[in-house]
Design a protein around this motif. Sequence first.
Motif, PDB file in Angstrom:
ATOM      1  N   ASP A  31       2.794  -4.412  12.644  1.00 13.59           N
ATOM      2  CA  ASP A  31       2.600  -3.838  11.315  1.00 13.59           C
ATOM      3  C   ASP A  31       1.626  -4.721  10.554  1.00 13.59           C
ATOM      4  O   ASP A  31       2.010  -5.660   9.877  1.00 13.59           O
ATOM      5  CB  ASP A  31       3.941  -3.735  10.580  1.00 13.59           C
ATOM      6  N   ALA A  32       0.343  -4.396  10.673  1.00 18.13           N
ATOM      7  CA  ALA A  32      -0.688  -5.215  10.039  1.00 18.13           C
ATOM      8  C   ALA A  32      -0.734  -5.019   8.534  1.00 18.13           C
ATOM      9  O   ALA A  32      -1.384  -5.799   7.833  1.00 18.13           O
ATOM     10  CB  ALA A  32      -2.053  -4.881  10.650  1.00 18.13           C
ATOM     11  N   SER A  33      -0.037  -3.996   8.031  1.00 13.35           N
ATOM     12  CA  SER A  33      -0.064  -3.758   6.586  1.00 13.35           C
ATOM     13  C   SER A  33       0.548  -4.923   5.811  1.00 13.35           C
ATOM     14  O   SER A  33       0.200  -5.147   4.646  1.00 13.35           O
ATOM     15  CB  SER A  33       0.679  -2.463   6.246  1.00 13.35           C
ATOM     16  N   PHE A  81      -6.563  -3.154  12.323  1.00 11.74           N
ATOM     17  CA  PHE A  81      -5.354  -2.951  13.119  1.00 11.74           C
ATOM     18  C   PHE A  81      -4.588  -1.698  12.689  1.00 11.74           C
ATOM     19  O   PHE A  81      -3.961  -1.040  13.519  1.00 11.74           O
ATOM     20  CB  PHE A  81      -4.449  -4.183  13.033  1.00 11.74           C
ATOM     21  N   GLU A  82      -4.638  -1.371  11.405  1.00  9.39           N
ATOM     22  CA  GLU A  82      -3.972  -0.150  10.960  1.00  9.39           C
ATOM     23  C   GLU A  82      -4.668   1.086  11.522  1.00  9.39           C
ATOM     24  O   GLU A  82      -4.025   2.056  11.901  1.00  9.39           O
ATOM     25  CB  GLU A  82      -3.958  -0.092   9.427  1.00  9.39           C
ATOM     26  N   PHE A  83      -5.985   1.058  11.619  1.00  5.61           N
ATOM     27  CA  PHE A  83      -6.708   2.157  12.260  1.00  5.61           C
ATOM     28  C   PHE A  83      -6.358   2.247  13.740  1.00  5.61           C
ATOM     29  O   PHE A  83      -6.187   3.340  14.288  1.00  5.61           O
ATOM     30  CB  PHE A  83      -8.215   1.978  12.093  1.00  5.61           C
ATOM     31  N   THR A  88      -4.344   6.212   9.253  1.00  3.82           N
ATOM     32  CA  THR A  88      -5.603   6.450   8.552  1.00  3.82           C
ATOM     33  C   THR A  88      -5.523   6.005   7.097  1.00  3.82           C
ATOM     34  O   THR A  88      -6.465   5.399   6.559  1.00  3.82           O
ATOM     35  CB  THR A  88      -5.973   7.941   8.617  1.00  3.82           C
ATOM     36  N   TYR A  89      -4.401   6.271   6.445  1.00  2.00           N
ATOM     37  CA  TYR A  89      -4.272   5.971   5.021  1.00  2.00           C
ATOM     38  C   TYR A  89      -4.353   4.474   4.756  1.00  2.00           C
ATOM     39  O   TYR A  89      -5.191   4.022   3.960  1.00  2.00           O
ATOM     40  CB  TYR A  89      -2.959   6.532   4.480  1.00  2.00           C
ATOM     41  N   THR A  90      -3.504   3.693   5.413  1.00  2.00           N
ATOM     42  CA  THR A  90      -3.487   2.254   5.136  1.00  2.00           C
ATOM     43  C   THR A  90      -4.749   1.574   5.659  1.00  2.00           C
ATOM     44  O   THR A  90      -5.235   0.616   5.060  1.00  2.00           O
ATOM     45  CB  THR A  90      -2.238   1.585   5.743  1.00  2.00           C
ATOM     46  N   GLY A  91      -5.297   2.069   6.775  1.00  2.00           N
ATOM     47  CA  GLY A  91      -6.542   1.507   7.274  1.00  2.00           C
ATOM     48  C   GLY A  91      -7.675   1.690   6.279  1.00  2.00           C
ATOM     49  O   GLY A  91      -8.427   0.755   5.988  1.00  2.00           O
ATOM     50  N   THR A  92      -7.778   2.908   5.738  1.00  2.00           N
ATOM     51  CA  THR A  92      -8.809   3.183   4.735  1.00  2.00           C
ATOM     52  C   THR A  92      -8.570   2.357   3.472  1.00  2.00           C
ATOM     53  O   THR A  92      -9.508   1.806   2.882  1.00  2.00           O
ATOM     54  CB  THR A  92      -8.823   4.677   4.379  1.00  2.00           C
ATOM     55  N   LEU A  93      -7.312   2.268   3.056  1.00  2.00           N
ATOM     56  CA  LEU A  93      -6.956   1.526   1.853  1.00  2.00           C
ATOM     57  C   LEU A  93      -7.391   0.067   1.944  1.00  2.00           C
ATOM     58  O   LEU A  93      -8.081  -0.454   1.062  1.00  2.00           O
ATOM     59  CB  LEU A  93      -5.441   1.615   1.633  1.00  2.00           C
ATOM     60  N   PHE A  94      -7.006  -0.597   3.028  1.00  2.00           N
ATOM     61  CA  PHE A  94      -7.304  -2.024   3.152  1.00  2.00           C
ATOM     62  C   PHE A  94      -8.796  -2.284   3.335  1.00  2.00           C
ATOM     63  O   PHE A  94      -9.333  -3.236   2.753  1.00  2.00           O
ATOM     64  CB  PHE A  94      -6.515  -2.635   4.320  1.00  2.00           C
ATOM     65  N   LEU A 141      -7.621   6.183  -7.952  1.00  2.22           N
ATOM     66  CA  LEU A 141      -6.974   7.435  -8.353  1.00  2.22           C
ATOM     67  C   LEU A 141      -6.879   8.398  -7.174  1.00  2.22           C
ATOM     68  O   LEU A 141      -5.876   9.103  -7.006  1.00  2.22           O
ATOM     69  CB  LEU A 141      -7.746   8.065  -9.507  1.00  2.22           C
ATOM     70  N   LEU A 142      -7.898   8.415  -6.326  1.00  2.00           N
ATOM     71  CA  LEU A 142      -7.867   9.264  -5.132  1.00  2.00           C
ATOM     72  C   LEU A 142      -6.804   8.778  -4.151  1.00  2.00           C
ATOM     73  O   LEU A 142      -6.074   9.587  -3.560  1.00  2.00           O
ATOM     74  CB  LEU A 142      -9.245   9.272  -4.457  1.00  2.00           C
ATOM     75  N   PHE A 143      -6.710   7.454  -3.964  1.00  2.00           N
ATOM     76  CA  PHE A 143      -5.653   6.910  -3.108  1.00  2.00           C
ATOM     77  C   PHE A 143      -4.280   7.287  -3.650  1.00  2.00           C
ATOM     78  O   PHE A 143      -3.349   7.576  -2.893  1.00  2.00           O
ATOM     79  CB  PHE A 143      -5.770   5.389  -3.014  1.00  2.00           C
ATOM     80  N   LEU A 144      -4.150   7.268  -4.954  1.00  2.00           N
ATOM     81  CA  LEU A 144      -2.881   7.621  -5.588  1.00  2.00           C
ATOM     82  C   LEU A 144      -2.546   9.086  -5.347  1.00  2.00           C
ATOM     83  O   LEU A 144      -1.394   9.423  -5.061  1.00  2.00           O
ATOM     84  CB  LEU A 144      -2.962   7.334  -7.089  1.00  2.00           C
ATOM     85  N   ALA A 145      -3.542   9.953  -5.432  1.00  2.00           N
ATOM     86  CA  ALA A 145      -3.304  11.380  -5.206  1.00  2.00           C
ATOM     87  C   ALA A 145      -2.884  11.658  -3.765  1.00  2.00           C
ATOM     88  O   ALA A 145      -1.959  12.430  -3.504  1.00  2.00           O
ATOM     89  CB  ALA A 145      -4.568  12.176  -5.542  1.00  2.00           C
ATOM     90  N   VAL A 146      -3.531  10.982  -2.812  1.00  2.00           N
ATOM     91  CA  VAL A 146      -3.203  11.195  -1.399  1.00  2.00           C
ATOM     92  C   VAL A 146      -1.823  10.627  -1.066  1.00  2.00           C
ATOM     93  O   VAL A 146      -1.061  11.225  -0.296  1.00  2.00           O
ATOM     94  CB  VAL A 146      -4.279  10.553  -0.496  1.00  2.00           C
TER      95      VAL A 146
END
Length: 218
Positions: A31-33, A81-83, A88-94, A141-146
Amino acid sequence: MAIEDLEANRSWQPARSGPPAAVASTPPPVDASILGLYSFGATCTLISLYNCRASGVIVPNVVVGMALAIGGLGELIAGIFEFIRGSTYTGTLFLFYTGFWLSYAAILLPDTGIIAAYADHPEMLGDALGIFLAIFAFVTLLFLAVGARKTIALVSTLVLLEITFVLLSIGNFTGNTNVTQAGGVVGVITAGGAFYIGTGGFMATEPRPLFTLPMGVL
């Protein structure tokens, strides 16, 4: 020979002596997050304390080291590592916030000449930084919506991060240090949210955790 015949022939084989063979256990997925959240939380804490003018610090350039090594490199590794594990979500976020820390560090580094370019127009620097921060407020805001249907802890942290970016953007546009300090206070709370989520995930990887932290399901 059919598979059924192989299974039947197993009963004719002599029993093996000695201890039973050890069964290899499958390790839990990485869990790389956790690394990403701790990296974000640490760097966000430092820059937010500077924005609060803690201990009278008004020049934030010390954050460059942490923004490069922790906020930048730490979140970069976590995002990759999340990718790899299919998130996809956490990989893009980080990886997106990796870009924030690296670009912010580049602005503060004297050798880039970014701040020096505004020496004759200091008010323009404030507007430029305000736009810079407003863009990150928009993407947050986009991350929050997703991620609105994920967990209460994540949504709360993203809401706080959004408020932080908005306040810092307004503070740079207006030159109002009180607004910037307010953004710093909210930023410290935001970092606490990242540490909370990261510690909850860290504890969940342990077979006998000392305690657990609820994330809250939406």
